[in-house]
Write a protein that holds these residues in place. Structure first.
Motif, short mmCIF file in Angstrom:
data_model
loop_
_atom_site.label_atom_id
_atom_site.label_comp_id
_atom_site.label_asym_id
_atom_site.label_seq_id
_atom_site.Cartn_x
_atom_site.Cartn_y
_atom_site.Cartn_z
N TRP A 9 0.85 -1.21 0.00
CA TRP A 9 0.00 0.00 0.00
C TRP A 9 0.88 1.25 0.00
CZ3 TRP A 9 -0.63 4.35 2.94
CH2 TRP A 9 -1.77 5.12 2.67
N SER A 10 1.95 1.20 0.74
CA SER A 10 2.87 2.33 0.78
C SER A 10 3.42 2.64 -0.61
CB SER A 10 4.02 2.03 1.74
OG SER A 10 5.00 3.02 1.69
N GLY A 11 3.73 1.57 -1.38
CA GLY A 11 4.24 1.78 -2.73
C GLY A 11 3.23 2.46 -3.63
N TYR A 12 1.97 2.03 -3.57
CA TYR A 12 0.92 2.64 -4.38
C TYR A 12 0.61 4.06 -3.90
CZ TYR A 12 -0.29 -1.21 -7.43
OH TYR A 12 -0.27 -2.16 -8.41
N PHE A 13 0.66 4.27 -2.60
CA PHE A 13 0.39 5.60 -2.07
C PHE A 13 1.47 6.59 -2.51
CE2 PHE A 13 0.84 8.73 1.46
CZ PHE A 13 -0.40 9.33 1.33
N GLY A 14 2.71 6.12 -2.51
CA GLY A 14 3.81 6.97 -2.98
C GLY A 14 3.64 7.34 -4.44
N LYS A 15 3.20 6.38 -5.24
CA LYS A 15 2.98 6.66 -6.66
C LYS A 15 1.81 7.62 -6.84
CE LYS A 15 2.32 4.56 -11.18
NZ LYS A 15 3.27 5.52 -11.77
N LEU A 16 0.77 7.46 -6.02
CA LEU A 16 -0.37 8.37 -6.09
C LEU A 16 0.05 9.80 -5.78
CD1 LEU A 16 -3.47 8.59 -6.44
CD2 LEU A 16 -3.67 8.21 -3.97
N LEU A 17 0.88 9.97 -4.77
CA LEU A 17 1.36 11.30 -4.43
C LEU A 17 2.17 11.91 -5.57
CD1 LEU A 17 2.51 10.92 -0.70
CD2 LEU A 17 0.40 11.94 -1.56
N LYS A 18 3.01 11.09 -6.21
CA LYS A 18 3.84 11.59 -7.32
C LYS A 18 2.98 12.08 -8.48
CE LYS A 18 7.87 8.72 -6.30
NZ LYS A 18 8.72 7.60 -6.74
N MET A 19 1.83 11.43 -8.68
CA MET A 19 0.93 11.85 -9.75
C MET A 19 0.43 13.27 -9.55
SD MET A 19 -1.39 8.47 -10.46
CE MET A 19 -0.74 7.07 -11.36
#
Length: 547
Positions: free
Chosen positions: A126-136
């Protein structure tokens, strides 16, 4: 030593059901959603990347087939048990009434490994996807706040050695230089670099805040999330078909080789890689086991739990196979290398596949759905873990604090708070790959024991009421045992070693604490579990089954 095989009488289960403070609020579709909620997430959003790169390549789809077949045999055995004993505790409870206390304890200890490690793995993903979401949205968390110490040191060592060796293409050189810069930028305490996966820690605490409010509210939240992520998976399958490069499937089963990382080599690919992949991704199917942990809160458990177990498994297996084919067709399996050009792809493989295909808009949809969807996986796993602890604590095998159910919410709040604290801290400081493999061991071990126990109960208690009966039980149970044991031996050596240490620790705790405090060992059946004189009401009758 003979009394370590003492069995919990069926009358004790009847008393447990009568005295249970858990609220029966789950219908068959809520139970099915719990199964799907746990199954869809771990396999599709997390381990498709690790399974493709480290184990099977494009043949990951075959790994899901193997794992699905192995699960079918265990799922049928779970379904029969659930139709007999509608109580929390899953395989632990089933074994206690059929094989004996020591057997039940080891299964329960294995389930702790399964659910706790599974929760931690999903929190890291989840942390990995959350980090990618923030980068978007143009936001970035510092590297040291999103990476565990082990992964950071491993990446730093690999980057340093690769640059020292020379001859790197410009893009890889830049990637490795960035890794070194990120490592050096981390704050220090007593000359020690500080790293932690803060989002993984925070999401666990957030889920705990939902679960302590009550099962009915948690189930409603899970239902909504399941609808969202199933829609996202169907979108991935349909949209991804248009971006498949068939050359990525060639060869479909890559030639067996070894992967070398940071001086260590691991075998990969070939037919053995397919089996190793099946073993590694096996924990993704833990969802149907999670259904059985909620039997104490099901409205019509003897009918609805077997239905939910089988339905959730069939639906999710089909989705797994289709998504793995699409994913490995869109993105070459070697691109999931965590030390390569796309280092974050292994944590968020589906979204990165669309990014690489030049479809950033799809990445937004998938990343949002995955980020929200993984919350329900974490929710179900922690919920299941707490109910297993509840059952073991009621029997005296672990401290009584885990058995206390809050009268207002109808959930074991203290139990959940303790679990949340442990899971959050470990998830913040542990690499994802080690967690996933140890989870698979716990799952495979529990499934094997259930196949053994249901066969024993059929022989010893043939006249028990069974709303569901496994067809051709000797064949199904034997196949379930053989496949699950075979997959255990195909786990990584590290996973086998750590898991055996875990089991050895379990035996030590049993003889030092659990055996001495067991209510059955201390004559507790006559007092603690004494059922009323009237027969147990059939909770399957005259109840309007509504979600």
């Amino acid at each position: 030593m003979a009394n370590i095989w003492i069995k919990k009488p069926m009358e004790a289960y009847e008393a447990d059901i009568k005295k249970s403070q858990l609220k029966r609020v789950l219908g068959k579709w809520s139970l099915t959603a719990i199964g799907i909620g746990a199954i869809i997430g771990g396999g599709i959003f997390v381990l498709t990347g690790t399974g493709a790169y480290y184990n099977a390549g494009p043949a990951l789809a075959l790994s899901f087939v193997v794992a699905g077949i192995a699960c079918v045999f265990a799922a049928l055995c779970y379904a029969e048990f659930a139709s007999i004993l509608p109580v929390e505790g899953s395989a632990y409870a089933y074994a206690y009434g059929t094989v004996g206390e020591i057997f039940a304890w080891i299964i329960g200890w294995g389930l702790i490994l399964e659910y706790a490690m599974g929760s931690m793995t999903v929190a890291v993903s989840w942390s990995g996807y959350f980090g990618k979401l923030l980068k978007m949205f143009g936001l970035h968390l510092p590297y040291w706040m999103t990476t565990d110490p082990g992964t950071a040191k491993k990446a730093f060592g690999e980057a340093t050695s690769q640059i020292a060796a020379g001859g790197l293409p410009l893009d890889k050189l830049q990637t490795f230089q960035e890794t070194i810069a990120n490592f050096n930028a981390a704050p220090e305490l007593f000359n020690i670099k500080l790293f932690l996966n803060l989002p993984a820690l925070v999401i666990v605490l957030f889920v705990i805040s939902i679960l302590v409010r009550g099962t009915k509210g948690a189930a409603k939240a899970n239902n909504a999330i399941v609808i969202l992520k199933v829609s996202a998976i169907i979108f991935v399958i349909i949209a991804g078909v248009f971006f498949i490069n068939v050359e990525n499937w060639t060869p479909f089963i890559p030639e067996a080789t070894t992967i070398i990382e940071n001086g260590k080599s691991e075998p990969a690919y070939g037919y053995s890689g397919i089996i190793a992949g099946a073993a590694a991704i096996f924990f993704a199917y833990v969802g149907f086991d999670a259904v059985s942990t909620q039997a104490g809160e099901a409205i019509n458990p003897k009918k609805d739990v077997p239905f939910a177990i089988i339905t959730s498994l069939v639906v999710c297996t089909i989705l797994y196979i289709l998504v793995s084919l699409v994913l490995t067709g869109m993105m070459h399996y070697t691109d999931f290398n965590p030390l390569g050009k796309y280092p974050d792809a292994i944590k968020a493989p589906v979204a990165y596949a669309f990014d690489i295909a030049g479809q950033a808009w799809a990445g937004y949809i998938i990343t949002i759905a995955a980020t929200v969807g993984l919350i329900s996986v974490l929710m179900v796993m922690i919920m299941g873990q707490s109910r297993i602890f509840l059952g073991m604590s009621k029997d005296g095998l672990i401290p009584q604090t885990f058995a206390k159910v809050d009268a207002e919410s109808g959930v074991p709040r203290k139990n959940l708070y303790i679990l949340g604290a442990v899971i959050a801290v470990v998830a913040a400081f542990t690499p994802i790959n080690d967690l996933a493999h140890m989870t698979s061991f716990g799952t495979l071990f529990a499934f094997t024991m259930v196949c053994v126990a249901v066969w024993i109960l059929r022989k010893k208690e043939p006249n028990l009421q069974r709303n569901f009966r496994v067809p051709a039980l000797p064949v199904i149970a034997t196949l379930g045992i053989l496949i699950n044991v075979y997959l255990i031996f195909n786990l990584s050596p590290e996973a086998q070693k750590y898991s055996l240490i875990w089991l050895a620790l379990g035996f030590l705790i049993y003889f030092l604490y659990s055996k001495k405090n067991s209510k059955l060992q201390n004559g507790g059946f006559g007092e603690t579990f004494k059922a009323e004189q009237e027969p147990l009401e059939d909770i399957d009758i005259n109840i309007d089954n509504k979600d």
